[in-house]
Design an enzyme around this catalytic site. Sequence first.
Site, PDB file in Angstrom:
ATOM      1  CB  ILE A 126      87.444  51.750  10.616  1.00 23.63           C
ATOM      2  CG1 ILE A 126      88.651  52.342  11.365  1.00 23.63           C
ATOM      3  CG2 ILE A 126      87.756  50.398  10.032  1.00 23.63           C
ATOM      4  CD1 ILE A 126      88.942  51.631  12.687  1.00 23.63           C
ATOM      5  CG  ASP A 127      89.425  56.712  11.540  1.00 20.84           C
ATOM      6  OD1 ASP A 127      89.216  55.711  12.256  1.00 20.84           O
ATOM      7  OD2 ASP A 127      90.538  57.272  11.470  1.00 20.84           O
TER       8      ASP A 127
HETATM    9  O1  F6P Z   1      92.909  55.777  10.195  1.00 20.52           O
HETATM   10  C1  F6P Z   1      92.485  54.561  10.680  1.00 20.52           C
HETATM   11  C2  F6P Z   1      93.078  54.266  12.010  1.00 20.52           C
HETATM   12  O2  F6P Z   1      92.540  53.032  12.340  1.00 20.52           O
HETATM   13  C3  F6P Z   1      92.845  55.320  13.084  1.00 20.52           C
HETATM   14  O3  F6P Z   1      91.558  55.239  13.641  1.00 20.52           O
HETATM   15  C4  F6P Z   1      93.944  55.012  14.051  1.00 20.52           C
HETATM   16  O4  F6P Z   1      94.333  56.136  14.789  1.00 20.52           O
HETATM   17  C5  F6P Z   1      95.058  54.570  13.167  1.00 20.52           C
HETATM   18  O5  F6P Z   1      94.486  54.112  11.966  1.00 20.52           O
HETATM   19  C6  F6P Z   1      95.927  53.496  13.764  1.00 20.52           C
HETATM   20  O6  F6P Z   1      96.954  53.222  12.900  1.00 20.52           O
HETATM   21  P1  F6P Z   1      98.006  52.021  13.029  1.00 20.52           P
HETATM   22  O7  F6P Z   1      97.414  50.835  12.379  1.00 20.52           O
HETATM   23  O8  F6P Z   1      99.193  52.541  12.286  1.00 20.52           O
HETATM   24  O9  F6P Z   1      98.263  51.794  14.487  1.00 20.52           O
END
Ligand code: F6P
Length: 346
Positions: A126-127
């Site tokens: 999504i980033d």
């Molecule tokens: O890399 C995608 C992402 O959604 C980032 O935007 C976010 O910092 C991270 O994953 C969150 O990860 P988790 O699902 O481990 O909390």
Amino acid sequence: MRAGILTGGGDCPGLNAVIRAVTRRLHTNGWNVSGVRAGWRGLVDNRLEELGPREISGILPRGGTIIGTSRTNPFKLDGGVDAVLRNFADNSLDALVAIGGEDTLGVAARLHAEHGFPVVGVPKTIDNDLSGTDYTFGFDTAVWVCTEAIDRLHTTAESHNRVMVVEVMGRHTGWIAVMSGIAGGADVILIPEHPVTVEDACSEITRRHARGKDFSIVVVSEGYELTYASGEQRQVTQEAALDAFGHVRFGGVGDELSREIEERTGYETRVTVLGHVQRGGSPTPRDRVLATRYGLRAADLVLSSSWGQMAALRGDAIVDVSLQEATAELKTVPPDWYDVAQAFFG
Ligand code: F6P
């Protein structure tokens, strides 16, 4: 012939659409397909399952991933890489389709470079911070969710004359913040790549109030470091511990920023953290189509034994790029995109 498919890292709307497209095209060409459970973890632990026509039926609009995901890094586990190679061979796999972001595809690129591993990639996150492609699938859905939230926050902000801070995801880059901020008409957008100071952000809000606008919307990317005119910068994280790929867990900058804004401007301020809502639910039509095109291309890369390649989008065309190129460095928000956002500050 048999191919494995795995989905690694954070989940993302459109993963199932890719799984469906890869599997459909490979079945049509006489291949069998195995789903690897929970990303690289499934190849380390030997957890695979058959993906037949029944398994992929009806999954196009479903969020998440039917084969599960994890942030496992085999290179960080004792014997992890050996287990991946052994289980790959033991399951008579001839190819692997890895669907992931910088971390998952980084592992794929290394396995290919160091072990000649027959892998192809599909760019997911999504980033939208993966190089070599104009857009990753999942990004459009996240931007849609954030824009809808900003629209809703506008009406309540306006009614109460409040400043609304919206914290969105984007670990290293501000793509989601910039795109949803532009689409939602944000008055200030704060991202890691272009660290506007807290003082300047507050001046924009005050300037806006001076011209008769009693409410403001501030979109902040979770990875933005609180930056001050003095040059001090402060990163806000949930916990200092690093994951298997060396990342901290972000979250909380919106809270701190809203306190700063309230104190410095005197305007009542509230914060909304959108969090994992951005990753959940059904993909937008654009993401379904992009994920489907990526999936078909990834299957074609398998059929032509184009190992170490990734399906990518350039303009409106699906092309191939090397996994090395795609994972060498992150794709940050360029200044001209931030200029579009900044034109509407204050
Ligand atoms: O890399 C995608 C992402 O959604 C980032 O935007 C976010 O910092 C991270 O994953 C969150 O990860 P988790 O699902 O481990 O909390």
